[in-house]
Write a protein that holds these residues in place. Structure first.
Motif, PDB file in Angstrom:
ATOM      1  N   ALA A  30      29.959  60.973  51.422  1.00 14.66           N
ATOM      2  CA  ALA A  30      30.508  61.359  52.730  1.00 14.66           C
ATOM      3  C   ALA A  30      31.917  61.906  52.525  1.00 14.66           C
ATOM      4  CB  ALA A  30      30.537  60.150  53.653  1.00 14.66           C
ATOM      5  N   PHE A  31      32.402  62.701  53.494  1.00 14.16           N
ATOM      6  CA  PHE A  31      33.776  63.214  53.428  1.00 14.16           C
ATOM      7  C   PHE A  31      34.775  62.065  53.398  1.00 14.16           C
ATOM      8  CE2 PHE A  31      32.541  67.409  55.075  1.00 14.16           C
ATOM      9  CZ  PHE A  31      33.352  68.161  54.263  1.00 14.16           C
ATOM     10  N   MET A  32      34.501  61.062  54.217  1.00  8.41           N
ATOM     11  CA  MET A  32      35.402  59.924  54.327  1.00  8.41           C
ATOM     12  C   MET A  32      34.876  58.826  53.408  1.00  8.41           C
ATOM     13  SD  MET A  32      37.680  60.773  56.552  1.00  8.41           S
ATOM     14  CE  MET A  32      37.682  62.500  56.215  1.00  8.41           C
ATOM     15  N   PRO A  79      43.619  65.878  60.781  1.00 12.12           N
ATOM     16  CA  PRO A  79      43.742  66.852  61.887  1.00 12.12           C
ATOM     17  C   PRO A  79      42.952  68.135  61.629  1.00 12.12           C
ATOM     18  CG  PRO A  79      45.894  66.426  60.872  1.00 12.12           C
ATOM     19  CD  PRO A  79      44.937  65.471  60.256  1.00 12.12           C
ATOM     20  N   LEU A  80      42.885  68.570  60.353  1.00 14.71           N
ATOM     21  CA  LEU A  80      42.143  69.813  60.069  1.00 14.71           C
ATOM     22  C   LEU A  80      40.632  69.592  60.191  1.00 14.71           C
ATOM     23  CD1 LEU A  80      44.205  71.361  57.115  1.00 14.71           C
ATOM     24  CD2 LEU A  80      44.232  72.009  59.537  1.00 14.71           C
ATOM     25  N   ILE A  81      40.141  68.461  59.712  1.00 20.32           N
ATOM     26  CA  ILE A  81      38.695  68.196  59.826  1.00 20.32           C
ATOM     27  C   ILE A  81      38.329  67.979  61.301  1.00 20.32           C
ATOM     28  CG2 ILE A  81      36.803  66.627  59.218  1.00 20.32           C
ATOM     29  CD1 ILE A  81      38.246  65.979  56.602  1.00 20.32           C
ATOM     30  N   ALA A  82      39.145  67.166  61.980  1.00 17.34           N
ATOM     31  CA  ALA A  82      38.835  66.845  63.387  1.00 17.34           C
ATOM     32  C   ALA A  82      38.830  68.117  64.242  1.00 17.34           C
ATOM     33  CB  ALA A  82      39.852  65.840  63.922  1.00 17.34           C
ATOM     34  N   SER A  83      39.826  68.991  64.057  1.00 16.23           N
ATOM     35  CA  SER A  83      39.891  70.201  64.890  1.00 16.23           C
ATOM     36  C   SER A  83      38.761  71.159  64.521  1.00 16.23           C
ATOM     37  CB  SER A  83      41.251  70.884  64.763  1.00 16.23           C
ATOM     38  OG  SER A  83      41.518  71.148  63.409  1.00 16.23           O
ATOM     39  N   SER A  84      38.391  71.204  63.241  1.00 15.69           N
ATOM     40  CA  SER A  84      37.317  72.086  62.801  1.00 15.69           C
ATOM     41  C   SER A  84      35.985  71.669  63.447  1.00 15.69           C
ATOM     42  CB  SER A  84      37.228  72.025  61.273  1.00 15.69           C
ATOM     43  OG  SER A  84      36.018  72.543  60.799  1.00 15.69           O
ATOM     44  N   ILE A  85      35.687  70.383  63.380  1.00 17.23           N
ATOM     45  CA  ILE A  85      34.411  69.909  63.943  1.00 17.23           C
ATOM     46  C   ILE A  85      34.422  70.027  65.463  1.00 17.23           C
ATOM     47  CG2 ILE A  85      32.969  67.845  64.286  1.00 17.23           C
ATOM     48  CD1 ILE A  85      33.785  66.951  61.451  1.00 17.23           C
ATOM     49  N   MET A  86      35.509  69.546  66.082  1.00  9.98           N
ATOM     50  CA  MET A  86      35.520  69.486  67.544  1.00  9.98           C
ATOM     51  C   MET A  86      35.613  70.879  68.190  1.00  9.98           C
ATOM     52  SD  MET A  86      34.871  66.499  68.486  1.00  9.98           S
ATOM     53  CE  MET A  86      35.216  66.574  70.236  1.00  9.98           C
ATOM     54  N   SER A  87      36.294  71.826  67.551  1.00  4.90           N
ATOM     55  CA  SER A  87      36.388  73.158  68.166  1.00  4.90           C
ATOM     56  C   SER A  87      35.001  73.785  68.263  1.00  4.90           C
ATOM     57  CB  SER A  87      37.355  74.057  67.400  1.00  4.90           C
ATOM     58  OG  SER A  87      36.980  74.172  66.046  1.00  4.90           O
ATOM     59  N   LYS A  88      34.153  73.567  67.243  1.00  4.09           N
ATOM     60  CA  LYS A  88      32.787  74.128  67.275  1.00  4.09           C
ATOM     61  C   LYS A  88      31.944  73.416  68.330  1.00  4.09           C
ATOM     62  CE  LYS A  88      32.436  73.472  62.834  1.00  4.09           C
ATOM     63  NZ  LYS A  88      32.785  73.565  61.434  1.00  4.09           N
ATOM     64  N   LYS A  89      32.074  72.100  68.368  1.00  3.34           N
ATOM     65  CA  LYS A  89      31.271  71.312  69.324  1.00  3.34           C
ATOM     66  C   LYS A  89      31.659  71.654  70.759  1.00  3.34           C
ATOM     67  CE  LYS A  89      28.516  70.030  67.238  1.00  3.34           C
ATOM     68  NZ  LYS A  89      27.078  69.996  67.442  1.00  3.34           N
ATOM     69  N   MET A  98      39.085  79.695  58.507  1.00  2.00           N
ATOM     70  CA  MET A  98      39.943  78.601  58.010  1.00  2.00           C
ATOM     71  C   MET A  98      39.175  77.654  57.095  1.00  2.00           C
ATOM     72  SD  MET A  98      42.307  77.809  61.346  1.00  2.00           S
ATOM     73  CE  MET A  98      43.075  76.328  60.712  1.00  2.00           C
ATOM     74  N   TYR A  99      37.904  77.384  57.460  1.00  2.92           N
ATOM     75  CA  TYR A  99      37.134  76.441  56.646  1.00  2.92           C
ATOM     76  C   TYR A  99      36.869  77.034  55.260  1.00  2.92           C
ATOM     77  CZ  TYR A  99      33.914  72.500  55.954  1.00  2.92           C
ATOM     78  OH  TYR A  99      33.300  71.370  55.505  1.00  2.92           O
ATOM     79  N   ALA A 100      36.539  78.346  55.238  1.00  5.18           N
ATOM     80  CA  ALA A 100      36.294  79.014  53.951  1.00  5.18           C
ATOM     81  C   ALA A 100      37.572  78.995  53.104  1.00  5.18           C
ATOM     82  CB  ALA A 100      35.824  80.445  54.191  1.00  5.18           C
ATOM     83  N   LEU A 101      38.709  79.201  53.756  1.00  3.78           N
ATOM     84  CA  LEU A 101      39.997  79.200  53.049  1.00  3.78           C
ATOM     85  C   LEU A 101      40.332  77.801  52.540  1.00  3.78           C
ATOM     86  CD1 LEU A 101      42.543  81.051  52.534  1.00  3.78           C
ATOM     87  CD2 LEU A 101      43.488  80.050  54.619  1.00  3.78           C
ATOM     88  N   ARG A 102      40.123  76.800  53.393  1.00  4.60           N
ATOM     89  CA  ARG A 102      40.437  75.409  53.006  1.00  4.60           C
ATOM     90  C   ARG A 102      39.586  74.972  51.813  1.00  4.60           C
ATOM     91  NH1 ARG A 102      38.850  72.520  57.937  1.00  4.60           N
ATOM     92  NH2 ARG A 102      39.307  70.658  56.743  1.00  4.60           N
ATOM     93  N   ASP A 103      38.342  75.434  51.828  1.00  2.34           N
ATOM     94  CA  ASP A 103      37.409  75.081  50.768  1.00  2.34           C
ATOM     95  C   ASP A 103      37.936  75.469  49.379  1.00  2.34           C
ATOM     96  OD1 ASP A 103      34.980  73.923  50.281  1.00  2.34           O
ATOM     97  OD2 ASP A 103      33.884  75.813  50.233  1.00  2.34           O
TER      98      ASP A 103
HETATM   99  N1  URA Z   1      32.910  69.792  58.588  1.00  6.61           N
HETATM  100  C1  URA Z   1      33.502  70.775  59.285  1.00  6.61           C
HETATM  101  O1  URA Z   1      32.860  71.439  60.101  1.00  6.61           O
HETATM  102  N2  URA Z   1      34.805  71.003  59.081  1.00  6.61           N
HETATM  103  C2  URA Z   1      35.554  70.299  58.211  1.00  6.61           C
HETATM  104  O2  URA Z   1      36.733  70.547  58.085  1.00  6.61           O
HETATM  105  C3  URA Z   1      34.926  69.286  57.480  1.00  6.61           C
HETATM  106  C4  URA Z   1      33.600  69.056  57.702  1.00  6.61           C
END
Ligand code: URA
Length: 439
Positions: free
Chosen positions: A212-214, A184-194, A170-175
């Motif tokens: 920074a992203f934000m 929601p997409l950034i939060a779920s991406s970071i938190m799912s890995k953590k 998903m991250y590669a696709l979003r990029d």
């Molecule tokens: N870092 C991530 O791991 N995912 C994002 O979507 C953005 C920053």
């Protein structure tokens, strides 16, 4: 409840496009189907774009995170004794925090079992910095990883292939589909890995500002709050600090240059902003590990382990356990120096109001310190050492920064580094690095 057999991705996309709330079944169907290859890229990118425009509520975001986290392997750290703490930064320039904070909290008895990433674009990655020490291994088996944390309290490794495959796709696709910028997409991406990485407690360092992203404090606060809520709803002690990136962190940007700065910081000679950050973050992590009861007690312990040399000893033990040649830590002069050293000189007087992190990060990358694409090879000795920070007074002719590279034909970079320093006539008030703490 709908059955998977009658569920269609197109209906899920349309529901979100029209502002509807997705059910847990619909979210799991989309994530699992995409991870397995049953749902094509074009449908997932349409769903991501609908989420960018329509958002997701707390429940949807938590379900999305849980579905992504369970799309692959989750790490079982239960055989590590004690509370396992982890920290994550949303990506910075000059951010060598993990290399300082890890030894500091483990020297105080916390367990840090961390999976880290590589740098891409203007941000550096902890793994690349670690590999500037010859011999350092970043791929350990799960057994080696758990054993090392039990033996010495700290291990930092690369994320294994089997963790969170849904996020990788998903991250590669979003990029490439303009769908990165969504809370929601950034939060779920970071938190799912953590969450898949298995620690009991997580401290998030959410950056805002140039590079920074934000871009704003408000956006960073919304992202931080969303991630803290997700972590808590899935049973982990999750907290966040919001820190600014209106300048790179510390003075060094570039792999071995940053390792040297991490070593100096553990010897009590760190730059002010980095020291402030590791004291604040370290103290919170010691609270999360139930080692201290108050923030003041935590800060005192962090300072003590710098002063008595225990934190540096922990850094040495950690690098040694992962095969690193520790003579580089004991004698940082051993790190190879880049062939060309170029001084960037101020052309005007004033006070530094900003050092554009994005410009410094991209410049360091062009000098050889980073990757434009994942297959680029990094020059460990390349980078930039800042001589001035926000708030400092500058006189025409003063040194602003020194650039290190093995490349020729990079003169335009030197101009960019010069221009990254924004000067103003009036004195600049320097704010504390941590702007907010969310728990
Ligand atoms: N870092 C991530 O791991 N995912 C994002 O979507 C953005 C920053």
């Amino acid at each position: 409840m709908l059955k998977y057999s009658v569920m269609r991705m197109v209906d899920i996309i349309e529901k979100k496009r029209d502002g509807g709330k997705l059910s847990p079944e619909e979210i799991r169907f989309a994530v699992m189907g995409y991870a397995k290859g049953d749902i094509p890229d074009y449908q997932m990118s349409a769903l991501c774009m609908a989420i960018v425009f329509r958002g997701m509520d707390k429940e949807e975001t938590a379900t999305l995170t849980d579905a992504m986290m369970h799309s692959g392997e989750t790490i079982d750290l239960s055989s590590i004794h004690g509370i396992k703490v982890d920290k994550h930064s949303t990506g910075g320039v000059g951010d060598k925090t993990s290399l300082v904070l890890g030894p500091l909290v483990s020297a105080n008895g916390a367990k840090l079992a961390k999976m880290s990433g590589r740098g891409l674009g203007h941000t550096g990655g902890t793994l690349d910095k670690m590999e500037s020490v010859p011999g350092m291994r970043i791929a350990l088996s799960e057994e080696e990883f758990v054993k090392q944390v039990n033996d010495i309290g700290i291990a930092i490794i690369g994320q294994t292939q089997d963790i969170d495959p849904a996020d990788k796709k998903m991250y590669a696709l979003r990029d490439v589909t303009g769908t990165v910028e969504s809370i929601p997409l950034i939060a779920s991406s970071i938190m799912s890995k953590k969450l898949a990485a298995g620690s009991d407690a997580i401290l998030l360092d959410v950056k805002f500002g140039s590079g920074a992203f934000m871009k704003t404090f408000e956006m960073a606060k919304t992202l931080a709050t969303t991630m803290v809520e997700i972590g808590k709803s899935l049973g982990r002690d999750t907290r966040a600090i919001i820190t600014d990136m209106d300048q790179p962190l510390g003075l060094a940007v570039g792999n071995s240059l940053e390792v040297k700065e991490a070593i100096a910081t553990l010897h009590g000679q760190g730059p002010k902003d980095l020291v402030e950050l590791v004291e604040e973050a370290g103290s919170i992590m010691l609270e999360q590990a139930h080692i201290v009861k108050t923030h003041e007690e935590g800060i005192a312990k962090i300072k003590e382990t710098i002063d008595n040399g225990e934190a540096f000893k922990k850094l040495v033990a950690f690098f040694k356990a992962q095969g690193g040649d520790i003579s580089y830590l004991e004698n940082p002069e051993k790190f190879e120096k880049a062939k060309y050293e170029t001084k960037i000189i101020a052309e005007n007087d004033g006070y530094v109001s900003q050092i554009n992190s994005m410009e410094i990060g991209v410049s360091a990358m062009r000098l050889g310190a980073g990757r434009a694409t994942m297959s680029d090879v990094i020059d460990m000795s390349a980078g930039i050492i800042l001589a001035k920070k926000v708030g400092d007074e500058v006189k025409k002719g003063d040194l602003l920064a020194t650039c290190y590279t093995n490349k020729t034909g990079v003169d335009s970079v030197y101009k960019d580094v010069h221009d990254a320093f924004k000067l103003q006539k009036e004195k600049v008030k320097v704010s504390p690095i941590v702007h907010a703490y969310i728990k």
